[in-house]
Design an enzyme around this catalytic site. Structure first.
Site, PDB file in Angstrom:
ATOM      1  N   GLU A   1       4.259   4.584   5.486  1.00  0.00           N
ATOM      2  CA  GLU A   1       3.041   3.758   5.499  1.00  0.00           C
ATOM      3  C   GLU A   1       1.909   4.444   4.737  1.00  0.00           C
ATOM      4  O   GLU A   1       1.846   5.668   4.671  1.00  0.00           O
ATOM      5  CB  GLU A   1       2.595   3.550   6.959  1.00  0.00           C
ATOM      6  CG  GLU A   1       2.945   2.191   7.524  1.00  0.00           C
ATOM      7  CD  GLU A   1       2.025   1.078   7.025  1.00  0.00           C
ATOM      8  OE1 GLU A   1       1.623   1.083   5.834  1.00  0.00           O
ATOM      9  OE2 GLU A   1       1.698   0.199   7.832  1.00  0.00           O
ATOM     10  N   ASP A   2       1.020   3.643   4.196  1.00  0.00           N
ATOM     11  CA  ASP A   2      -0.153   4.207   3.520  1.00  0.00           C
ATOM     12  C   ASP A   2      -1.207   4.671   4.524  1.00  0.00           C
ATOM     13  O   ASP A   2      -1.717   5.781   4.424  1.00  0.00           O
ATOM     14  CB  ASP A   2      -0.765   3.196   2.533  1.00  0.00           C
ATOM     15  CG  ASP A   2      -1.050   1.837   3.168  1.00  0.00           C
ATOM     16  OD1 ASP A   2      -0.641   1.589   4.321  1.00  0.00           O
ATOM     17  OD2 ASP A   2      -1.688   1.005   2.497  1.00  0.00           O
TER      18      ASP A   2
ATOM     19  N   ASP B   1      -4.596   2.207  10.879  1.00  0.00           N
ATOM     20  CA  ASP B   1      -5.987   1.946  11.229  1.00  0.00           C
ATOM     21  C   ASP B   1      -6.020   1.581  12.724  1.00  0.00           C
ATOM     22  O   ASP B   1      -5.949   2.467  13.574  1.00  0.00           O
ATOM     23  CB  ASP B   1      -6.469   0.813  10.313  1.00  0.00           C
ATOM     24  CG  ASP B   1      -7.951   0.555  10.392  1.00  0.00           C
ATOM     25  OD1 ASP B   1      -8.705   1.479  10.674  1.00  0.00           O
ATOM     26  OD2 ASP B   1      -8.361  -0.602  10.159  1.00  0.00           O
TER      27      ASP B   1
ATOM     28  N   LYS C   1      -6.503   6.848  10.281  1.00  0.00           N
ATOM     29  CA  LYS C   1      -7.906   6.663  10.727  1.00  0.00           C
ATOM     30  C   LYS C   1      -7.883   6.661  12.251  1.00  0.00           C
ATOM     31  O   LYS C   1      -8.028   5.615  12.892  1.00  0.00           O
ATOM     32  CB  LYS C   1      -8.425   5.311  10.239  1.00  0.00           C
ATOM     33  CG  LYS C   1      -9.041   5.313   8.876  1.00  0.00           C
ATOM     34  CD  LYS C   1      -9.738   3.970   8.657  1.00  0.00           C
ATOM     35  CE  LYS C   1      -9.954   3.718   7.189  1.00  0.00           C
ATOM     36  NZ  LYS C   1     -10.431   2.355   6.930  1.00  0.00           N
TER      37      LYS C   1
ATOM     38  N   VAL D   1     -11.275   3.268   2.290  1.00  0.00           N
ATOM     39  CA  VAL D   1     -10.811   4.086   1.168  1.00  0.00           C
ATOM     40  C   VAL D   1      -9.933   3.279   0.220  1.00  0.00           C
ATOM     41  O   VAL D   1      -9.375   2.246   0.603  1.00  0.00           O
ATOM     42  CB  VAL D   1     -10.035   5.324   1.675  1.00  0.00           C
ATOM     43  CG1 VAL D   1     -10.966   6.275   2.404  1.00  0.00           C
ATOM     44  CG2 VAL D   1      -8.856   4.938   2.566  1.00  0.00           C
TER      45      VAL D   1
ATOM     46  N   ASP E   1      -5.717  -0.559  -2.072  1.00  0.00           N
ATOM     47  CA  ASP E   1      -6.423  -1.416  -3.028  1.00  0.00           C
ATOM     48  C   ASP E   1      -7.855  -1.753  -2.614  1.00  0.00           C
ATOM     49  O   ASP E   1      -8.239  -1.650  -1.456  1.00  0.00           O
ATOM     50  CB  ASP E   1      -5.668  -2.732  -3.172  1.00  0.00           C
ATOM     51  CG  ASP E   1      -5.767  -3.572  -1.897  1.00  0.00           C
ATOM     52  OD1 ASP E   1      -5.339  -3.081  -0.838  1.00  0.00           O
ATOM     53  OD2 ASP E   1      -6.305  -4.693  -1.961  1.00  0.00           O
TER      54      ASP E   1
ATOM     55  N   GLY F   1       0.776  -1.241   0.000  1.00  0.00           N
ATOM     56  CA  GLY F   1       0.000   0.000   0.000  1.00  0.00           C
ATOM     57  C   GLY F   1       0.806   1.288   0.000  1.00  0.00           C
ATOM     58  O   GLY F   1       0.370   2.299  -0.537  1.00  0.00           O
TER      59      GLY F   1
ATOM     60  N   ARG G   1      -4.938   0.426  -7.269  1.00  0.00           N
ATOM     61  CA  ARG G   1      -3.865   1.130  -6.553  1.00  0.00           C
ATOM     62  C   ARG G   1      -3.343   2.302  -7.365  1.00  0.00           C
ATOM     63  O   ARG G   1      -2.709   3.213  -6.838  1.00  0.00           O
ATOM     64  CB  ARG G   1      -2.699   0.173  -6.264  1.00  0.00           C
ATOM     65  CG  ARG G   1      -3.035  -0.961  -5.302  1.00  0.00           C
ATOM     66  CD  ARG G   1      -1.764  -1.720  -4.961  1.00  0.00           C
ATOM     67  NE  ARG G   1      -2.017  -2.998  -4.316  1.00  0.00           N
ATOM     68  CZ  ARG G   1      -2.165  -3.182  -3.007  1.00  0.00           C
ATOM     69  NH1 ARG G   1      -2.120  -2.142  -2.202  1.00  0.00           N
ATOM     70  NH2 ARG G   1      -2.370  -4.377  -2.509  1.00  0.00           N
TER      71      ARG G   1
HETATM   72  P1  IMP Z   1      -3.892  -1.666  11.148  1.00  0.00           P
HETATM   73  O1  IMP Z   1      -2.980  -2.766  11.565  1.00  0.00           O
HETATM   74  O2  IMP Z   1      -5.298  -1.882  11.625  1.00  0.00           O
HETATM   75  O3  IMP Z   1      -3.405  -0.286  11.504  1.00  0.00           O
HETATM   76  O4  IMP Z   1      -4.068  -1.822   9.586  1.00  0.00           O
HETATM   77  C1  IMP Z   1      -3.351  -1.132   8.664  1.00  0.00           C
HETATM   78  C2  IMP Z   1      -3.509  -1.802   7.314  1.00  0.00           C
HETATM   79  O5  IMP Z   1      -4.897  -2.110   7.064  1.00  0.00           O
HETATM   80  C3  IMP Z   1      -3.099  -0.879   6.219  1.00  0.00           C
HETATM   81  O6  IMP Z   1      -1.732  -0.979   5.952  1.00  0.00           O
HETATM   82  C4  IMP Z   1      -3.967  -1.319   5.078  1.00  0.00           C
HETATM   83  O7  IMP Z   1      -3.360  -2.380   4.395  1.00  0.00           O
HETATM   84  C5  IMP Z   1      -5.235  -1.836   5.725  1.00  0.00           C
HETATM   85  N1  IMP Z   1      -6.332  -0.832   5.686  1.00  0.00           N
HETATM   86  C6  IMP Z   1      -6.918  -0.248   6.737  1.00  0.00           C
HETATM   87  N2  IMP Z   1      -7.890   0.595   6.349  1.00  0.00           N
HETATM   88  C7  IMP Z   1      -7.902   0.538   5.001  1.00  0.00           C
HETATM   89  C8  IMP Z   1      -8.698   1.201   3.999  1.00  0.00           C
HETATM   90  O8  IMP Z   1      -9.583   2.031   4.274  1.00  0.00           O
HETATM   91  N3  IMP Z   1      -8.422   0.884   2.711  1.00  0.00           N
HETATM   92  C9  IMP Z   1      -7.447  -0.008   2.374  1.00  0.00           C
HETATM   93  N4  IMP Z   1      -6.687  -0.643   3.262  1.00  0.00           N
HETATM   94  C10 IMP Z   1      -6.914  -0.377   4.575  1.00  0.00           C
HETATM   95 MG    MG Z   2      -0.496  -1.307   4.291  1.00  0.00          MG
END
Ligand code: IMP
Ligand code: MG
Length: 185
Positions: A102-103, A106, A134, A156, A162, A46, A168
């Site tokens: 990082e993209d 979350d 987020k 998103v 993706d 991402g 992407r």
């Molecule tokens: P975390 O471990 O919950 O912080 O997740 C982060 C990962 O979840 C990111 O690197 C993304 O790959 C995926 N992710 C979380 N929200 C989204 C979204 O809205 N769109 C696409 N990928 C997301």
């Molecule tokens: Mg990611």
């Protein structure tokens, strides 16, 4: 897979706004690391587009490297806290200034895992640059030094992110129309 427009509820961040913010982040990073060496680490897949745009806005000499991790669950639910490394770095980060690119953050579980893992290799410094945050979804506290945009709790896609591995390439960040596409639980 259909045309992206079939799944797009609205554009959250348009191309111009993205590019402007990426340039600002690049300028800030260039300022902060002036006179120092820098290694940018991108978490595949991402963060790839963001890395490529961001590094071209960074004026201090720097290297790049990539790593990949897998989370159980996919899409919006890559947040169950079970994360593992699937591709390791080529670079020895010992004693280096590392900036993780990082993209999106979350729940924070992915980042938390990666930071813990990288810390064991004793970099000189370790910071995080994320395009999107987020914030309201956070489950574990993680330090973020550079952030492009805080966004609402919506799924998103585009600009590296993706939908089932597609789209992407889109130059903007779009909100998914959840009537047409349900992120995998
Ligand atoms: P975390 O471990 O919950 O912080 O997740 C982060 C990962 O979840 C990111 O690197 C993304 O790959 C995926 N992710 C979380 N929200 C989204 C979204 O809205 N769109 C696409 N990928 C997301
Ligand atoms: Mg990611």
């Amino acid at each position: 897979m259909l045309e992206y427009k079939e799944y797009l509820a609205e554009i959250l961040i348009d191309e111009k706004t993205l590019q402007k913010r990426v340039a600002e982040l690049g300028a800030q990073i260039s300022h902060d690391y002036e006179g120092q060496d820098l290694l940018l680490i991108c978490i595949l897949r991402g963060g790839m587009i963001f890395l490529v745009d961001l590094m071209r806005q960074i004026t201090v000499p720097h290297q790049i490297d990539f790593m990949a991790i897998a989370s159980y669950g996919s899409g919006a639910r890559q947040s169950e806290g079970d994360v593992r490394l699937t591709l390791d770095l080529q670079t020895n980060i010992y004693s280096k200034n590392v900036l993780l690119v990082e993209d999106i953050i979350d729940s924070g579980h992915t980042l938390s895992y990666v930071l813990e893992f990288l810390t064991t290799r004793q970099p000189k410094s370790l910071r995080v640059c994320t395009l999107l945050d987020k914030k309201e979804r956070r489950e574990v506290d993680v330090p973020i030094h550079y952030c492009g945009f805080v966004i609402p709790n919506k799924f998103v896609f585009g600009y590296g992110l993706d939908l089932d591995e597609y789209y992407r390439n889109l130059p903007f960040i779009g909100i998914v129309d959840t009537n047409k596409y349900r992120p995998q639980a």
